[in-house]
Design an enzyme around this catalytic site. Structure first.
Site, PDB file in Angstrom:
ATOM      1  N   LYS A 126      17.712  35.285  -3.955  1.00 33.36           N
ATOM      2  CA  LYS A 126      16.984  35.722  -2.754  1.00 33.36           C
ATOM      3  C   LYS A 126      15.529  35.908  -3.148  1.00 33.36           C
ATOM      4  CE  LYS A 126      17.742  36.887   1.598  1.00 33.36           C
ATOM      5  NZ  LYS A 126      18.761  36.416   2.555  1.00 33.36           N
ATOM      6  N   ASP A 166      15.003  33.480   6.144  1.00 35.42           N
ATOM      7  CA  ASP A 166      15.606  34.791   6.429  1.00 35.42           C
ATOM      8  C   ASP A 166      14.621  35.459   7.403  1.00 35.42           C
ATOM      9  OD1 ASP A 166      17.847  36.757   5.444  1.00 35.42           O
ATOM     10  OD2 ASP A 166      16.056  37.982   5.347  1.00 35.42           O
TER      11      ASP A 166
HETATM   12  P1  NDP Z   1      14.411  36.766  12.331  1.00 30.38           P
HETATM   13  O1  NDP Z   1      13.143  37.067  11.644  1.00 30.38           O
HETATM   14  O2  NDP Z   1      14.568  35.490  13.057  1.00 30.38           O
HETATM   15  O3  NDP Z   1      14.763  37.946  13.346  1.00 30.38           O
HETATM   16  C1  NDP Z   1      14.898  39.257  12.928  1.00 30.38           C
HETATM   17  C2  NDP Z   1      15.090  40.152  14.126  1.00 30.38           C
HETATM   18  O4  NDP Z   1      15.415  41.468  13.675  1.00 30.38           O
HETATM   19  C3  NDP Z   1      13.844  40.279  14.972  1.00 30.38           C
HETATM   20  O5  NDP Z   1      14.217  40.518  16.302  1.00 30.38           O
HETATM   21  C4  NDP Z   1      13.171  41.504  14.373  1.00 30.38           C
HETATM   22  O6  NDP Z   1      12.293  42.181  15.247  1.00 30.38           O
HETATM   23  C5  NDP Z   1      14.367  42.373  14.054  1.00 30.38           C
HETATM   24  N1  NDP Z   1      14.034  43.252  12.915  1.00 30.38           N
HETATM   25  C6  NDP Z   1      13.609  42.868  11.697  1.00 30.38           C
HETATM   26  N2  NDP Z   1      13.385  43.931  10.919  1.00 30.38           N
HETATM   27  C7  NDP Z   1      13.654  45.002  11.682  1.00 30.38           C
HETATM   28  C8  NDP Z   1      13.610  46.391  11.456  1.00 30.38           C
HETATM   29  N3  NDP Z   1      13.231  46.891  10.276  1.00 30.38           N
HETATM   30  N4  NDP Z   1      14.005  47.206  12.473  1.00 30.38           N
HETATM   31  C9  NDP Z   1      14.386  46.699  13.678  1.00 30.38           C
HETATM   32  N5  NDP Z   1      14.435  45.387  13.953  1.00 30.38           N
HETATM   33  C10 NDP Z   1      14.078  44.567  12.968  1.00 30.38           C
HETATM   34  O7  NDP Z   1      15.540  36.936  11.202  1.00 30.38           O
HETATM   35  P2  NDP Z   1      17.052  36.405  11.207  1.00 30.38           P
HETATM   36  O8  NDP Z   1      17.592  36.412  12.590  1.00 30.38           O
HETATM   37  O9  NDP Z   1      17.076  35.163  10.428  1.00 30.38           O
HETATM   38  O10 NDP Z   1      17.785  37.528  10.323  1.00 30.38           O
HETATM   39  C11 NDP Z   1      18.392  38.687  10.905  1.00 30.38           C
HETATM   40  C12 NDP Z   1      19.392  39.280   9.921  1.00 30.38           C
HETATM   41  O11 NDP Z   1      20.386  38.293   9.604  1.00 30.38           O
HETATM   42  C13 NDP Z   1      18.802  39.721   8.571  1.00 30.38           C
HETATM   43  O12 NDP Z   1      19.537  40.834   8.100  1.00 30.38           O
HETATM   44  C14 NDP Z   1      19.099  38.527   7.669  1.00 30.38           C
HETATM   45  O13 NDP Z   1      19.138  38.877   6.294  1.00 30.38           O
HETATM   46  C15 NDP Z   1      20.479  38.134   8.186  1.00 30.38           C
HETATM   47  N6  NDP Z   1      20.897  36.763   7.881  1.00 30.38           N
HETATM   48  C16 NDP Z   1      20.162  35.693   8.301  1.00 30.38           C
HETATM   49  C17 NDP Z   1      20.580  34.414   8.021  1.00 30.38           C
HETATM   50  C18 NDP Z   1      19.887  33.216   8.550  1.00 30.38           C
HETATM   51  O14 NDP Z   1      20.444  32.112   8.426  1.00 30.38           O
HETATM   52  N7  NDP Z   1      18.706  33.333   9.160  1.00 30.38           N
HETATM   53  C19 NDP Z   1      21.786  34.174   7.181  1.00 30.38           C
HETATM   54  C20 NDP Z   1      22.551  35.372   6.886  1.00 30.38           C
HETATM   55  C21 NDP Z   1      22.085  36.611   7.198  1.00 30.38           C
HETATM   56  P3  NDP Z   1      10.704  41.948  15.135  1.00 30.38           P
HETATM   57  O15 NDP Z   1      10.474  40.611  15.762  1.00 30.38           O
HETATM   58  O16 NDP Z   1      10.096  43.089  15.871  1.00 30.38           O
HETATM   59  O17 NDP Z   1      10.388  41.972  13.671  1.00 30.38           O
END
Ligand code: NDP
Length: 453
Positions: A126, A166
């Site tokens: 990571k 991510d």
């Molecule tokens: P994105 O950046 O596309 O979206 C993240 C979302 O979560 C946004 O809506 C963001 O809001 C919100 N967010 C991020 N940090 C915080 C926080 N500290 N508090 C509240 N809301 C928050 O990321 P992903 O959708 O790709 O990832 C989301 C989760 O899924 C993570 O935990 C990631 O590790 C996990 N994941 C992702 C994978 C992938 O293929 N993308 C694979 C496996 C797991 P804002 O826009 O305001 O920041």
């Protein structure tokens, strides 16, 4: 907690002070493993777990870049190469101001077990940076990505370490990173996954994590002869994982009533249908706006700010059957978990990594709800990244149906592994033990075979 876990945790905390998320991830896994080590003294003798908690390599580097005003900005870059026993390091890059060594080590540690569960030959890694793409121009993001890759490209490669996206790293960032890698190394290879479709990407990769989390929930429901048809669902986040979680829930006949970002959440009693989801995709992926605008556009929806002072998140306090936390770590605490249960939720499928605190997890396990931990439920993303690597090696793209069928099959097989492993270690229905032990065994055996490295 047994004495083995206590002693090992004391050592991990002493060696890695202040890395609280890493401690949390390790403790959850080794609690599950105690019974395995009792059955297999060879793992204990070879100090397999003690080796697993120590990354094979940690890279930390300066990332200087120019902002649009010509000013100098400096961020910190990381890559954690955690374990390569079963394949090249594989795992995403996170760009978010909260990123630090402890958070990336927790994510890299989880990734080792998750990748093993997919059955594909991928080790765990990571990386990322404390850079915040929010509010930056495309040119600033490009200059940052180019500087980041100028250092990272010395350490990665299609047979060594293959990063992906991510939080904060989507198609735009992967494009800039890939362009710089290609320019410096003078090679067009599958060194990153999540690439654009016309330059080596795989169909279904953007959808894979969200679709996978829903397929996993459907499998859990199937153990009770139920389906997602007619189920009301809470989804957090509004990024990549949340968006495709909603799409698949709608396809399978469920109804989603919430969505959030780091400022607040929306509650839409009527449900987020395909047309409203289209608006969310445009809002988040193109205009990069805030979820509040959903409630400005659709008047029946209610927007609530989420205050950091609250001891719970009001988003998890609505009547529903299923919850898909898809934003970030520790977004469901014990009180939230209790609220979910009080409101009728009995299926939790984690799209995010470690979104539930240990007290919350214990409550879900005590109440025997269908609880799918992230390292199993969200493994669809990295699984399709693995399929992207296969297509890159063959230089042959598969159709959407082919990739989706393989994803579906992999999620079913992860579910079966979790169920069978939990049963054979005396904890039927406990997907946490099933995922931790199921992921561990393959890596541990490979480490034994490969000697003391
Ligand atoms: P994105 O950046 O596309 O979206 C993240 C979302 O979560 C946004 O809506 C963001 O809001 C919100 N967010 C991020 N940090 C915080 C926080 N500290 N508090 C509240 N809301 C928050 O990321 P992903 O959708 O790709 O990832 C989301 C989760 O899924 C993570 O935990 C990631 O590790 C996990 N994941 C992702 C994978 C992938 O293929 N993308 C694979 C496996 C797991 P804002 O826009 O305001 O920041």
């Amino acid at each position: 907690m047994g004495s083995y876990v206590k002693n090992l945790m004391a050592e991990v905390k002493a060696k890695n002070p202040a890395e609280i998320e890493f401690h949390q991830a390790v403790e959850e896994v080794i609690e599950s493993l105690e019974v395995v080590l009792d059955r297999h003294p060879e793992y204990r003798a070879a100090k397999i777990v003690e080796r697993l908690v120590e990354p094979e390599r940690v890279l930390m580097f300066r990332v200087p870049w120019n902002d649009d005003q010509g000013g100098v900005q400096v961020n910190r870059g990381f890559r954690i190469e955690m374990n390569s026993a079963i394949g090249p390091y594989k795992g995403g890059l996170r760009f978010h101001p909260s990123v630090n060594l402890g958070i990336l080590k927790f994510l890299a540690f989880e990734q080792v077990f998750k990748n093993s569960l997919t059955t594909l030959p991928m080790g765990g890694g990571k990386g990322g940076s404390d850079f915040d793409p929010k509010g930056k121009s495309d040119n600033e993001v490009m200059r940052f990505c180019q500087s980041f890759m100028t250092e990272l490209c010395k350490h990665i490669g299609p047979n060594t370490d293959v990063p992906a996206g991510d939080i904060g790293v989507g198609g735009r960032e992967i494009g800039y990173l890939f362009g710089q890698y290609k320019r410096i190394r003078n090679e067009f290879t599958g060194v990153l996954t999540g690439k654009g479709l016309n330059w080596g990407g795989s169909l279904i990769r953007p959808e894979a994590t969200g679709y996978g989390a829903v397929y996993f929930a459907a499998e859990m429901l199937r153990t009770r002869n139920e389906s997602l048809e007619g189920k009301t669902c809470l989804v957090s986040g509004s990024g990549n994982v949340a968006q495709y979680t909603i799409e698949k829930i709608i396809q399978l006949g469920g109804k989603v009533i919430t969505l959030s970002d780091s400022c607040g959440y929306i509650y839409d009693e009527e449900g987020i249908d395909a047309e409203k989801l289209e608006f969310v995709l445009e809002l988040k992926n193109i205009r990069r706006g805030r979820i509040k605008e959903y409630a400005d556009k659709f008047k029946n929806a209610v927007y609530t700010e989420i205050s950091a002072d609250l001891d719970h998140n009001p988003m998890w306090d609505h009547a529903a059957h299923c919850a898909f936390p898809s934003a970030t770590q520790n977004e469901i605490n014990e009180k939230d978990a209790q609220n979910l249960i009080n409101n009728g939720v009995y299926v939790v499928s984690e799209g995010a990594n470690m979104p539930t605190t240990p007290d919350g997890v214990n409550l879900f396990l005590d109440k025997k709800i269908l609880y799918g931990p992230g390292k199993a439920a969200n493994a669809g993303g990295v699984a399709v990244s693995g399929l992207e690597m296969v297509q890159n090696s063959m230089r042959l793209p598969w159709t959407r149906e082919e990739v989706d069928n393989r994803l579906h099959h992999i999620m079913k097989s992860i579910h079966t592994t979790c169920v069978q492993t939990a049963e054979s270690y005396g904890t039927p229905g406990n997907y946490v033990n099933g995922a931790n032990i199921g992921g561990f065994l393959k890596v541990a055996n490979a480490m034994l075979d490969q000697g003391l490295v």
